[in-house]
Design a protein around this motif. Structure first.
Motif, PDB file in Angstrom:
ATOM      1  N   UNK A   1      35.999  42.933  29.703  1.00 26.90           N
ATOM      2  CA  UNK A   1      35.462  42.159  30.827  1.00 26.90           C
ATOM      3  C   UNK A   1      34.064  42.658  31.143  1.00 26.90           C
ATOM      4  N   UNK A   2      33.103  41.755  31.262  1.00 23.17           N
ATOM      5  CA  UNK A   2      31.772  42.226  31.647  1.00 23.17           C
ATOM      6  C   UNK A   2      30.971  41.144  32.340  1.00 23.17           C
ATOM      7  N   UNK A   3      29.953  41.613  33.075  1.00 25.74           N
ATOM      8  CA  UNK A   3      29.057  40.676  33.749  1.00 25.74           C
ATOM      9  C   UNK A   3      28.141  40.017  32.739  1.00 25.74           C
ATOM     10  N   UNK A   4      28.031  38.716  32.795  1.00 23.95           N
ATOM     11  CA  UNK A   4      27.067  38.002  31.971  1.00 23.95           C
ATOM     12  C   UNK A   4      26.711  36.732  32.719  1.00 23.95           C
ATOM     13  N   UNK A   5      25.416  36.478  32.834  1.00 23.63           N
ATOM     14  CA  UNK A   5      24.962  35.309  33.574  1.00 23.63           C
ATOM     15  C   UNK A   5      24.494  34.239  32.601  1.00 23.63           C
TER      16      UNK A   5
ATOM     17  N   UNK B   1      29.322  35.825  36.040  1.00 29.74           N
ATOM     18  CA  UNK B   1      28.088  36.399  36.598  1.00 29.74           C
ATOM     19  C   UNK B   1      28.382  37.311  37.788  1.00 29.74           C
ATOM     20  N   UNK B   2      29.567  37.134  38.384  1.00 30.98           N
ATOM     21  CA  UNK B   2      29.836  37.815  39.638  1.00 30.98           C
ATOM     22  C   UNK B   2      30.634  39.109  39.437  1.00 30.98           C
ATOM     23  N   UNK B   3      30.036  40.230  39.867  1.00 31.84           N
ATOM     24  CA  UNK B   3      30.651  41.545  39.638  1.00 31.84           C
ATOM     25  C   UNK B   3      32.019  41.672  40.319  1.00 31.84           C
ATOM     26  N   UNK B   4      32.119  41.141  41.535  1.00 24.04           N
ATOM     27  CA  UNK B   4      33.388  41.234  42.272  1.00 24.04           C
ATOM     28  C   UNK B   4      34.492  40.466  41.555  1.00 24.04           C
ATOM     29  N   UNK B   5      34.116  39.298  41.070  1.00 21.85           N
ATOM     30  CA  UNK B   5      35.079  38.436  40.402  1.00 21.85           C
ATOM     31  C   UNK B   5      35.561  39.078  39.093  1.00 21.85           C
TER      32      UNK B   5
ATOM     33  N   UNK C   1      28.051  37.863  49.826  1.00 18.18           N
ATOM     34  CA  UNK C   1      28.972  36.818  50.288  1.00 18.18           C
ATOM     35  C   UNK C   1      28.509  35.436  49.819  1.00 18.18           C
ATOM     36  N   UNK C   2      27.219  35.193  49.865  1.00 16.31           N
ATOM     37  CA  UNK C   2      26.698  33.896  49.397  1.00 16.31           C
ATOM     38  C   UNK C   2      26.940  33.731  47.889  1.00 16.31           C
ATOM     39  N   UNK C   3      26.739  34.833  47.142  1.00 16.06           N
ATOM     40  CA  UNK C   3      27.012  34.773  45.696  1.00 16.06           C
ATOM     41  C   UNK C   3      28.475  34.400  45.439  1.00 16.06           C
ATOM     42  N   UNK C   4      29.360  34.972  46.256  1.00 16.77           N
ATOM     43  CA  UNK C   4      30.787  34.639  46.112  1.00 16.77           C
ATOM     44  C   UNK C   4      31.036  33.163  46.429  1.00 16.77           C
TER      45      UNK C   4
END
Lengths: 195, 280
Positions: free
Chosen positions: B199-203, B142-146, B70-73
């Protein structure tokens, strides 16, 4: 008025442009307290307001840029569709996070971050406007022992915003626009003499 | 010093400990984000959480994965819209597409794409300019949910009026309703727009270059970073862009004060669109 103030934040909405002219126009060119302003504006607007204010006032007025160092003698205006935040190292930040009080830029966002940065050396001014944005921010400014000023609701184009602030916290001065300008000039020249 | 100032110092200390804990435990690094922004988000979460203070949030974030997520979101920059700032897309269509058309195959990286609205906007534009079939879009966040919701491409129907207006202002050539299917209170983006998007996660803070690309779109992400992190991310972009490649930033972002800025010419000052020089 023995305290030394370091910055002024102003928030306004409906009727704000005219109100800002009345406060900023009387300020002399050597007015050295930085002023940071949120005026609610449409997200599509250009920087007409900033250009207009800069053309009719003696002090330097500009749109706020991100990471900009807050300098004495400048007036910074929040760009359309961005929140304007003050960092505790006295630089400006922008954010396009969700609206606060249906507004982006939001007055509360500016005032609250300004209160954390400047503490008791901040002056908060709330002017005409149709919602209650800014009242939480004014409360925090007061809690930090900053100076709080509201436009006299009787003289406001729309009185909701100053009324909401007056209801939310202790307001040190409730004045018509001309008197607010006079008070800011008086505070400024009092501080200059002491240097 | 008054109590409230001491409180504020303690709050700042607690915030830096929370960010340290999130980094050490989960690998997401927010330590170089704008402090004022992070503080607002944390204080907002604190008031919703019912916890007593930020240190209690830190404890909960360490032991409760859902709370941490939740904080990451909260820290995600997830406010966006289709064809946001229509002028930007108008300029891309008029001035940038002709440049991209000179390549046999086009790779675009949309960094910090949030829920994907602007990725699909670009796909629509490329399709209308007959370039989509030879384009590969990498959309990252960076956010998987997003990223998951970007991939789904399902948006609330109440936004469609604004999206349609933006599309028209951006020089849209067709009927915007051709690009989605309405279903009760939501719309789903047409599958034909998804086929060349990965679409992929990348920070941006901790990950590195993954492809050489012709254009990078990264709008309203850098404003949340401090100057050091802006420079670091700009190095990443610089290493990913081909000579002559295009970089599109947010309206209030600029390369003016960044180290790599000298490698770029500004081709649209208002919309902050840059082109990498050939001889750098």
């Amino acid at each position: 008025m023995s305290k030394k103030y370091k910055a002024i934040v102003i928030g306004t909405s409906a009727g704000g442009l005219e109100a800002l002219v009345k406060i900023l126009m009387p300020l002399p060119k050597d007015f050295s307290l930085p002023i940071i302003i949120v005026q609610h504006i449409s997200p599509d607007s250009d920087n007409y307001m900033t250009q207009y204010l800069n053309s009719v006032c003696d002090i330097n007025i500009k749109e706020a840029d991100e990471k900009e160092k807050i300098k004495a003698g400048n007036v910074y205006i929040a760009p359309p569709n961005y929140h304007l935040l003050i960092e505790e190292n006295f630089t400006l930040s922008l954010s396009n996070q969700e609206k606060v009080n249906f507004s982006r830029p939001s007055i509360d966002v500016l005032f609250e971050t300004a209160a954390y940065a400047y503490g008791s050396t901040l002056i908060g001014v709330i002017l005409t406007g149709a919602n209650n944005d800014g009242s939480k921010g004014m409360k925090l400014i007061h809690n930090f022992n900053g100076l709080t000023i509201a436009q006299d609701p009787k003289t406001a184009y729309v009185d909701n915003m100053p009324l909401a602030a007056i209801k939310a916290t202790k307001i040190d001065y409730i004045l018509p626009l001309e008197k607010i300008a006079e008070l800011l000039i008086k505070i400024h020249s009092g501080q200059k003499k002491k240097k | 010093m008054s109590n409230i100032n001491i409180d504020n110092q303690n709050i700042n200390l607690e915030i830096s400990l929370l960010l340290e804990a999130i980094f050490n435990k989960y690998g997401y690094d927010f330590r170089n984000y704008s402090k004022a922004h992070i503080k607002r988000r944390i204080l907002h979460r604190l008031s919703l959480s019912g916890l007593d203070n930020i240190s209690a949030m830190t404890h909960k974030a360490i032991y409760d994965k859902n709370f941490a997520s939740q904080i990451l979101l909260d820290f995600s920059i997830n406010v966006t819209e289709m064809f946001r700032d229509p002028d930007f897309y108008f300029f891309i269509r008029k001035e940038v597409i002709p440049i991209l058309k000179t390549y046999p195959f086009v790779k675009i990286w949309h960094a910090g794409c949030a829920t994907g609205e602007e990725v699909y906007s670009m796909a629509i534009l490329l399709k209308e300019e007959n370039l989509y079939d030879r384009t590969q879009i990498y959309a990252t966040d960076f956010n998987a949910k997003v990223i998951k919701s970007a991939k789904d491409g399902i948006y609330s129907i109440k936004n469609i009026k604004d999206f349609t207006r933006n599309y028209q202002k951006a020089g849209g050539k067709e009927s915007f309703s051709d690009y989605y299917t309405a279903n009760y209170n939501s719309v789903i983006i047409d599958n034909s727009l998804k086929k060349n998007i990965v679409f992929s996660e990348h920070n941006l803070v901790t990950d590195s270059v993954f492809a050489e690309v012709n254009m990078i779109i990264c709008r309203n992400v850098l404003i949340y970073f401090n100057r050091d992190l802006q420079n670091k991310v700009m190095n990443l972009f610089n290493d990913s862009l081909v000579p002559g490649g295009i970089l599109g930033l947010g309206t209030k972002e600029s390369l003016q004060f960044l180290e790599k800025g000298k490698n770029y010419n500004c081709i649209d000052l208002k919309n902050k669109i840059y082109r990498k020089k050939y001889n750098v």
